[in-house]
Motif scaffolding. Structure first.
Motif, PDB file in Angstrom:
ATOM      1  N   PRO A 103       0.947  -1.167   0.078  1.00 46.92           N
ATOM      2  CA  PRO A 103       0.073  -0.005  -0.141  1.00 46.92           C
ATOM      3  C   PRO A 103       1.006   1.032  -0.132  1.00 46.92           C
ATOM      4  O   PRO A 103       1.902   1.157   0.603  1.00 46.92           O
ATOM      5  CB  PRO A 103      -0.811  -0.140   1.358  1.00 46.92           C
ATOM      6  N   PRO A 104       0.429   2.357  -0.642  1.00 48.72           N
ATOM      7  CA  PRO A 104       1.198   3.487  -0.700  1.00 48.72           C
ATOM      8  C   PRO A 104       1.252   4.053   0.767  1.00 48.72           C
ATOM      9  O   PRO A 104       0.308   3.980   1.623  1.00 48.72           O
ATOM     10  CB  PRO A 104       0.391   4.545  -1.675  1.00 48.72           C
ATOM     11  N   ARG A 105       2.299   4.937   0.679  1.00 49.08           N
ATOM     12  CA  ARG A 105       2.318   5.419   2.354  1.00 49.08           C
ATOM     13  C   ARG A 105       2.413   7.139   2.490  1.00 49.08           C
ATOM     14  O   ARG A 105       2.000   7.441   3.536  1.00 49.08           O
ATOM     15  CB  ARG A 105       3.902   5.107   2.988  1.00 49.08           C
ATOM     16  N   TYR A 106       2.370   7.451   1.277  1.00 48.69           N
ATOM     17  CA  TYR A 106       2.384   8.955   1.419  1.00 48.69           C
ATOM     18  C   TYR A 106       1.716   9.518   0.406  1.00 48.69           C
ATOM     19  O   TYR A 106       0.920   8.903  -0.481  1.00 48.69           O
ATOM     20  CB  TYR A 106       3.926   9.538   1.232  1.00 48.69           C
TER      21      TYR A 106
ATOM     22  N   LYS B 245       3.138  13.384   4.344  1.00 47.01           N
ATOM     23  CA  LYS B 245       4.404  13.815   3.495  1.00 47.01           C
ATOM     24  C   LYS B 245       5.696  12.737   3.522  1.00 47.01           C
ATOM     25  O   LYS B 245       5.769  12.339   4.482  1.00 47.01           O
ATOM     26  CB  LYS B 245       4.866  15.249   3.727  1.00 47.01           C
ATOM     27  N   ALA B 246       6.114  12.504   2.499  1.00 46.63           N
ATOM     28  CA  ALA B 246       7.271  11.677   2.351  1.00 46.63           C
ATOM     29  C   ALA B 246       8.460  12.418   2.992  1.00 46.63           C
ATOM     30  O   ALA B 246       8.655  13.530   2.703  1.00 46.63           O
ATOM     31  CB  ALA B 246       7.501  11.335   0.916  1.00 46.63           C
ATOM     32  N   PRO B 247       9.197  11.701   3.751  1.00 51.48           N
ATOM     33  CA  PRO B 247      10.381  12.332   4.328  1.00 51.48           C
ATOM     34  C   PRO B 247      11.351  12.717   3.320  1.00 51.48           C
ATOM     35  O   PRO B 247      11.464  12.075   2.060  1.00 51.48           O
ATOM     36  CB  PRO B 247      11.076  11.118   5.336  1.00 51.48           C
ATOM     37  N   PRO B 248      12.126  13.700   3.488  1.00 52.03           N
ATOM     38  CA  PRO B 248      13.189  14.186   2.452  1.00 52.03           C
ATOM     39  C   PRO B 248      14.334  12.988   2.376  1.00 52.03           C
ATOM     40  O   PRO B 248      14.338  12.439   3.395  1.00 52.03           O
ATOM     41  CB  PRO B 248      13.701  15.365   2.987  1.00 52.03           C
ATOM     42  N   GLU B 249      14.752  13.006   1.142  1.00 52.02           N
ATOM     43  CA  GLU B 249      15.722  11.842   0.905  1.00 52.02           C
ATOM     44  C   GLU B 249      16.901  12.267   1.578  1.00 52.02           C
ATOM     45  O   GLU B 249      17.305  13.511   1.897  1.00 52.02           O
ATOM     46  CB  GLU B 249      16.107  11.799  -0.668  1.00 52.02           C
ATOM     47  N   ASP B 250      17.437  11.154   2.373  1.00 50.81           N
ATOM     48  CA  ASP B 250      18.613  11.200   3.107  1.00 50.81           C
ATOM     49  C   ASP B 250      19.747  11.569   2.411  1.00 50.81           C
ATOM     50  O   ASP B 250      19.879  10.697   1.519  1.00 50.81           O
ATOM     51  CB  ASP B 250      18.761  10.152   4.174  1.00 50.81           C
ATOM     52  N   GLY B 251      20.678  12.527   2.793  1.00 53.67           N
ATOM     53  CA  GLY B 251      21.890  12.824   2.269  1.00 53.67           C
ATOM     54  C   GLY B 251      22.718  11.931   2.692  1.00 53.67           C
ATOM     55  O   GLY B 251      22.533  11.071   3.635  1.00 53.67           O
ATOM     56  N   PRO B 252      24.078  11.921   2.484  1.00 57.52           N
ATOM     57  CA  PRO B 252      25.107  11.288   2.852  1.00 57.52           C
ATOM     58  C   PRO B 252      25.280  11.690   4.477  1.00 57.52           C
ATOM     59  O   PRO B 252      25.175  12.966   4.878  1.00 57.52           O
ATOM     60  CB  PRO B 252      26.419  11.435   2.301  1.00 57.52           C
ATOM     61  N   THR B 253      25.214  10.774   5.565  1.00 53.03           N
ATOM     62  CA  THR B 253      25.374  11.043   6.774  1.00 53.03           C
ATOM     63  C   THR B 253      26.631  11.444   7.209  1.00 53.03           C
ATOM     64  O   THR B 253      26.919  12.261   8.183  1.00 53.03           O
ATOM     65  CB  THR B 253      24.904   9.776   7.596  1.00 53.03           C
TER      66      THR B 253
END
Length: 204
Positions: free
Chosen positions: A103-106, A175-183
């Motif tokens: 199922p879709p989440r956002y 809302k979908a969380p922002p794409e995580d950049g390099p930690t």
């Protein structure tokens, strides 16, 4: 007796589902498996007939008859949906089928998904309320119809609460969380430059 039959119908639902899917994917007999799965609605028909006979024989309408109507309504609304999802999982797990669609989440996709689920609840509540109303008309002026009326409001209230929950996904879409950049920044390890010494000059 009605409660016992409801339990038997619930157990029978899962037994028939397991048997049908096992025949379809493990025994490689899809037609026989499909025939077994088609027996699922007969459980609700048996429950409906037994409940009607119980009322016809003079039983006072009470919570057991209301519960039977709710169970039948829920099976009508969600039975096929449940079978379809489990069938997709078994096909993927044992027959090399594609992974089940999650199922879709956002966003609006999740709102539409929740709206479709709510429509199933509406169908379940409508079926249950209709069966209860038929039982009320069948019993007539006999005492105890207040219990059946109460179950009608229970079914409609469940559909209303589910509708409010589904509406929140439309008004406040998740809302979908922002794409995580390099930690962390990978540090490049610089190897020390190796300086070669000139060959030594031998004095003669």
């Amino acid at each position: 007796m009605i409660v016992t039959l409801i339990i038997i119908c619930e157990v029978g639902f899962w037994v028939l589902l397991a048997a049908g899917l096992a025949l379809r994917y493990l025994a490689k007999k899809p037609r026989v498996g499909a025939a077994v799965l088609l027996l699922e609605p007969l459980l609700e028909v048996v429950l409906l007939v037994v409940t009607t006979i119980d009322l016809k024989n003079g039983a006072e309408p009470d919570w057991k008859h209301g519960l039977a109507a709710i169970y039948i309504g829920f099976t009508v609304g969600y039975g096929h949906y449940t079978i379809k999802r489990i069938d997709a999982w078994v096909a993927h797990r044992f027959a090399g089928g594609p992974p089940p669609v999650k199922p879709p989440r956002y966003g609006m996709a999740r709102a539409r998904y929740e709206g479709r689920l709510w429509l199933r609840t509406v169908v379940a509540a409508a079926v249950a309320a209709t069966l209860l109303q038929l039982a009320i008309w069948y019993v007539g002026d006999a005492s105890g119809t207040e219990s059946l009326t109460g179950w009608q409001f229970t079914a409609l209230r469940a559909a209303g609460i589910h509708g409010v929950i589904a509406l929140t996904y439309l008004l406040w879409p998740k809302k979908a969380p922002p794409e995580d950049g390099p930690t962390r920044v990978e540090q490049t390890r610089v190897e020390p430059t190796r300086v070669e010494r000139p060959p030594s000059v031998t004095k003669r």
